[in-house]
Design a protein around this motif. Structure first.
Motif, short mmCIF file in Angstrom:
data_model
loop_
_atom_site.label_atom_id
_atom_site.label_comp_id
_atom_site.label_asym_id
_atom_site.label_seq_id
_atom_site.Cartn_x
_atom_site.Cartn_y
_atom_site.Cartn_z
N LEU A 277 34.61 34.96 40.41
CA LEU A 277 34.71 35.98 41.46
C LEU A 277 34.65 35.32 42.85
N SER A 278 33.76 34.38 43.01
CA SER A 278 33.63 33.66 44.27
C SER A 278 34.91 32.90 44.61
N LEU A 279 35.46 32.20 43.63
CA LEU A 279 36.72 31.48 43.86
C LEU A 279 37.84 32.43 44.27
N MET A 280 37.88 33.58 43.62
CA MET A 280 38.91 34.58 43.94
C MET A 280 38.76 35.06 45.38
N MET A 281 37.52 35.35 45.78
CA MET A 281 37.29 35.86 47.13
C MET A 281 37.51 34.79 48.20
N ILE A 282 37.06 33.58 47.95
CA ILE A 282 37.23 32.50 48.92
C ILE A 282 38.71 32.16 49.06
N SER A 283 39.43 32.07 47.94
CA SER A 283 40.86 31.74 48.02
C SER A 283 41.65 32.83 48.72
N LEU B 293 45.92 41.79 39.37
CA LEU B 293 44.89 40.97 40.01
C LEU B 293 43.68 41.82 40.39
N ALA B 294 43.92 43.05 40.82
CA ALA B 294 42.81 43.95 41.15
C ALA B 294 42.01 44.30 39.89
N ILE B 295 42.69 44.47 38.78
CA ILE B 295 42.00 44.76 37.52
C ILE B 295 41.16 43.55 37.09
N ALA B 296 41.73 42.36 37.24
CA ALA B 296 40.98 41.13 36.91
C ALA B 296 39.74 41.02 37.80
N ALA B 297 39.90 41.32 39.09
CA ALA B 297 38.77 41.27 40.01
C ALA B 297 37.70 42.29 39.62
N LEU B 298 38.13 43.48 39.25
CA LEU B 298 37.17 44.50 38.80
C LEU B 298 36.44 44.07 37.53
N ALA B 299 37.14 43.44 36.61
CA ALA B 299 36.51 42.96 35.38
C ALA B 299 35.46 41.90 35.70
N LEU B 300 35.80 40.94 36.56
CA LEU B 300 34.82 39.92 36.96
C LEU B 300 33.65 40.56 37.69
N TRP B 301 33.94 41.55 38.52
CA TRP B 301 32.88 42.25 39.25
C TRP B 301 31.91 42.91 38.26
#
Length: 119
Positions: free
Chosen positions: A16-22, A99-107
């Motif tokens: 999640l951190s990598l996704m947000m930082i990138s 990508l939003a679904i992947a982010a929600l899953a990681l969240w």
């Protein structure tokens, strides 16, 4: 069990951190392109840079574990961001919703295991 929970938490939170930082870096480097995407999704272009800054601040807050209250707000902010991204991409029918679904899953994983590890 405790060790397994920590491993799951750190893997999900790290991703999640990598996704947000990138994404934040992309917002800063490619502001013009990101602005076009935001406009196509129906969002105001003036939120691009503030959102990039808030994403970095949110990750710093979650990783530092400095304050439970601030951490909750950071998680809430990410939930709002991902939900709005999902809604915007679905409405635009541009395929960006994956990508939003992947982010929600990681969240979900990070938030759930944060509660198991730190509460």
């Amino acid at each position: 069990m405790e060790k397994r929970n920590k491993v799951i938490y750190w893997i999900a939170t790290g991703l999640l951190s990598l996704m947000m930082i990138s994404s934040s870096i992309m917002y800063f480097i490619n502001t013009e392109e990101v602005t076009k995407i935001f406009l196509s999704l129906g969002y105001n272009e003036r939120i691009v840079i503030p959102l990039a800054i808030l994403k970095i601040a949110g990750i710093a807050t979650i990783l530092s574990n400095f304050s439970k209250t601030l951490k909750e707000w950071a998680y809430f902010g990410f939930l709002l961001d991902f939900t709005l991204a999902l809604e915007g991409h679905l409405a635009a029918n541009d395929g960006g919703h994956y990508l939003a679904i992947a982010a929600l899953a990681l969240w979900i994983i990070s938030y759930t295991y944060n509660k198991k590890v730190y509460d």
